[in-house]
Every structure is written in C-alpha cells, then in structure tokens.
Enzyme design. Structure first.
Site, PDB file in Angstrom:
ATOM      1  N   ASP A  23      46.306  47.291  26.397  1.00  0.00           N
ATOM      2  CA  ASP A  23      48.313  47.971  26.526  1.00  0.00           C
ATOM      3  C   ASP A  23      47.507  49.245  27.837  1.00  0.00           C
ATOM      4  OD1 ASP A  23      50.582  48.547  25.491  1.00  0.00           O
ATOM      5  OD2 ASP A  23      49.699  49.111  23.275  1.00  0.00           O
ATOM      6  N   GLY A  24      49.379  49.075  27.685  1.00  0.00           N
ATOM      7  CA  GLY A  24      49.571  50.118  28.983  1.00  0.00           C
ATOM      8  C   GLY A  24      50.199  49.816  30.368  1.00  0.00           C
ATOM      9  N   ARG A  27      53.500  51.704  30.770  1.00  0.00           N
ATOM     10  CA  ARG A  27      53.077  53.237  31.395  1.00  0.00           C
ATOM     11  C   ARG A  27      52.586  53.230  32.876  1.00  0.00           C
ATOM     12  NH1 ARG A  27      50.724  54.112  25.908  1.00  0.00           N
ATOM     13  NH2 ARG A  27      50.591  51.720  25.555  1.00  0.00           N
ATOM     14  N   ARG A  36      58.207  48.088  35.320  1.00  0.00           N
ATOM     15  CA  ARG A  36      57.739  47.221  34.534  1.00  0.00           C
ATOM     16  C   ARG A  36      56.575  45.512  34.345  1.00  0.00           C
ATOM     17  NH1 ARG A  36      57.060  49.033  29.457  1.00  0.00           N
ATOM     18  NH2 ARG A  36      56.613  46.804  28.908  1.00  0.00           N
ATOM     19  N   HIS A  40      51.883  44.643  34.917  1.00  0.00           N
ATOM     20  CA  HIS A  40      51.411  43.495  34.424  1.00  0.00           C
ATOM     21  C   HIS A  40      51.112  42.577  35.904  1.00  0.00           C
ATOM     22  CE1 HIS A  40      54.057  43.797  30.829  1.00  0.00           C
ATOM     23  NE2 HIS A  40      54.956  43.388  31.615  1.00  0.00           N
ATOM     24  N   GLU A  70      55.890  39.209  19.016  1.00  0.00           N
ATOM     25  CA  GLU A  70      56.521  40.663  18.457  1.00  0.00           C
ATOM     26  C   GLU A  70      57.395  40.206  19.846  1.00  0.00           C
ATOM     27  OE1 GLU A  70      53.531  40.563  17.098  1.00  0.00           O
ATOM     28  OE2 GLU A  70      54.864  40.294  15.125  1.00  0.00           O
ATOM     29  N   TRP A  72      58.569  38.138  21.748  1.00  0.00           N
ATOM     30  CA  TRP A  72      59.442  37.757  22.460  1.00  0.00           C
ATOM     31  C   TRP A  72      60.690  38.934  22.198  1.00  0.00           C
ATOM     32  CZ3 TRP A  72      59.298  33.174  24.689  1.00  0.00           C
ATOM     33  CH2 TRP A  72      58.421  32.328  24.076  1.00  0.00           C
ATOM     34  N   ARG A  74      61.025  41.659  24.017  1.00  0.00           N
ATOM     35  CA  ARG A  74      61.570  42.791  25.240  1.00  0.00           C
ATOM     36  C   ARG A  74      62.133  41.875  25.725  1.00  0.00           C
ATOM     37  NH1 ARG A  74      55.469  44.330  27.625  1.00  0.00           N
ATOM     38  NH2 ARG A  74      54.512  45.182  25.071  1.00  0.00           N
ATOM     39  N   LEU A 134      30.222  32.066  29.348  1.00  0.00           N
ATOM     40  CA  LEU A 134      31.415  32.859  28.876  1.00  0.00           C
ATOM     41  C   LEU A 134      32.610  31.607  27.882  1.00  0.00           C
ATOM     42  CD1 LEU A 134      32.950  35.816  27.792  1.00  0.00           C
ATOM     43  CD2 LEU A 134      33.767  35.558  29.621  1.00  0.00           C
ATOM     44  N   LEU A 198      46.495  47.669  15.237  1.00  0.00           N
ATOM     45  CA  LEU A 198      45.888  45.994  15.705  1.00  0.00           C
ATOM     46  C   LEU A 198      47.479  45.235  15.980  1.00  0.00           C
ATOM     47  CD1 LEU A 198      43.585  44.945  12.671  1.00  0.00           C
ATOM     48  CD2 LEU A 198      43.224  45.247  15.031  1.00  0.00           C
TER      49      LEU A 198
END
Ligand code: IPE
Ligand code: IPE
Ligand code: MG
Length: 243
Positions: A23-24, A27, A36, A40, A70, A72, A74, A134, A198
């Site tokens: 997250d972030g 910002r 923005r 990303h 959620e 979607w 944006r 991994l 969460l």
C-alpha cells in the site's frame, strides 16, 4: 548491511508463508509530484526486489496483494493502467522468474476480468509450474469475502454432485476450497504505508497470522526492511491459544 541482516534471519524459524499488502503507491507519487500511476510503476520495482530477496533466503510462499475486488471503484484510467501494468510486468518478468526457480500463480476471482486476460495469465504462469523454489501468489481481483463465497458455492455444487458429504465439512475442507488450497496459512502479514487493516485480504487464512505494519510507502520498501520484519517476527512468541 544486507548481508548482515541475511545472517541474522534464522533459517530454522523461517516463516513458511509471508503475505504483503502493498500500500502507498498513490501517496508515494504525490510526494514526488507525480501522477498516481507513476507510483504503481515504481511499485513494480519494489516487487522485483522483494521477490528476489525472498528467493535468496529460501522462503517457500509469498503472496502479494496487487488488486482487490474493491479496487474496481477507482477511476477508469487508474484501473485500466493497473490491469495493463500487472499483465505487462508478468510478461516481462516470466523468464527471469523461471530461471530463479519461482513458481508463480494468480489467485483471485476471474469474474470481472476478460476471458482473454485470464487465459493469458494462466498460459504465462504455466511456464513456471515445474519450479519448486519460491511459490509466488499474485492476489489479483482478490477479495476474501468473494473467495469464501465462491468456496461455499463450490461446496454446494460438489454436495449436489455427490462428491462431498455434508457431514464431512471440516475447517480443513473449507481451506481446500479456497484459492490458497494446499498452501500453508500466512505466518506473517506485512502492510506498508501506515494503514492498519486487512482490506478484505486473507480473512480465513490469517486467523493466527502475526502482523507487521510499517509507515514506509510500498515503492520505498527495501530488502533490508523486509528482513527486519522477518527478524522481528522471529522474536515473537506464538502460543496458538495454548500455554
Ligand atoms: C497500493 O497503493 C496499490 C493498489 C491498491 C493497487 P495505493 O494506490 O492504494 O496507494 P495509496 O493508498 O493511495 O497511497
Ligand atoms: C489494499 O489497498 C489493496 C491492495 C493493496 C491491492 P487499498 O489502498 O485498496 O485499501 P484501502 O482502501 O486503504 O482499504
Ligand atoms: Mg491504498
């Protein structure tokens, strides 16, 4: 510094599964006077760093939250950019991931995504499925409530087909119907950017997870901080309700 931290991580007490709420990005972009979407894009570099160090310390499972059910909500531009960025990054990274013994898969709902998008993801990921290093899960169009709902519906369908007996449904059965079937629950959940929630991520699976919150914005998240989170986790006492 990095080498010293690697030595500090106990191989014997390595978490089996780490999950990250990245997250972030927005910002970060704002701080750098950028749009923005630049945040990303920069976030992808952080993903590369963390996947790299996770492989190096022999982590078995890493799940990263890339796009929620959620998200979607944006703007159309941001959603479109994220979908393309995720696909482009997968295409760009797949050969390197294969070479590094990473086994990658996407977890989430295929409902809102186009058939061709879902097909392309599977085709590309498949190239890594012989790898046993991994296990990297990209949580894409992921929502925990959706996952649980889909599990209920699949269970009901299997009961109708006679493949599942109603009386046989245990907690283990529910786990088997989730996207994370066959994987250990996350031992450690990391969230960047200072938020402490969460956001519909791994609700069932996180019943006994340890949490690590940091104010660092995702694009600034470093290998060092990832290792510090693991070292911090390793100093905690997990009782699982027992004494
Ligand atoms: C996380 O960064 C990335 C996604 C949710 C896709 P955000 O885009 O949520 O960044 P902030 O929270 O607005 O800073
Ligand atoms: C969670 O971040 C989703 C991902 C990291 C993909 P958000 O930024 O979307 O979550 P909220 O809105 O702060 O809960
Ligand atoms: Mg956010």
């Amino acid at each position: 510094m990095l080498d010293e931290l690697i030595k500090e991580v106990s191989a014997a007490e390595m978490p089996s599964h780490i999950a990250i709420i990245m997250d972030g990005n927005g910002r970060w972009a704002e701080q750098h006077n950028q749009k923005r979407i630049s945040g990303h894009k920069e976030g992808v570099n952080a993903v590369r760093r963390i996947v790299d160090i996770a492989g190096e310390i022999n982590l078995k499972y890493l799940t990263i939250y890339a796009f929620s059910t959620e998200n979607w909500g944006r703007s159309k531009t941001e959603v479109g950019y994220l979908l393309k960025l995720i696909m482009d990054s997968l295409n760009k990274e797949i050969n390197g991931l294969r070479k590094n013994n990473v086994n990658i898969r996407f977890i989430g709902s295929d409902k809102e995504l186009s058939e061709s998008y879902n097909k392309k993801v599977i085709e590309t990921c498949k190239k890594s499925w012989d790898n046993d290093g991994l296990h990297l899960n990209i949580a894409m169009n992921y929502g925990s409530r959706r996952e649980i709902l889909e599990a209920f519906n699949k269970m009901r369908a299997d009961i109708d087909k006679g493949e599942l007996l109603e009386d046989d449904i245990s907690e283990a059965t529910v786990s088997k119907y989730l996207y994370t079937a066959g994987m250990p629950d996350p031992d450690l959940i990391i969230r960047t950017s200072g938020e402490q929630r969460l956001s519909n991520f791994l609700i069932w699976q996180s019943a006994y997870s340890e949490f690590w919150f940091t104010k660092t914005l995702w694009p600034d998240f470093s290998k060092e901080e990832f290792l510090q989170a693991i070292i911090g986790y390793q100093s905690r006492k997990r009782s699982f309700g027992k004494r």
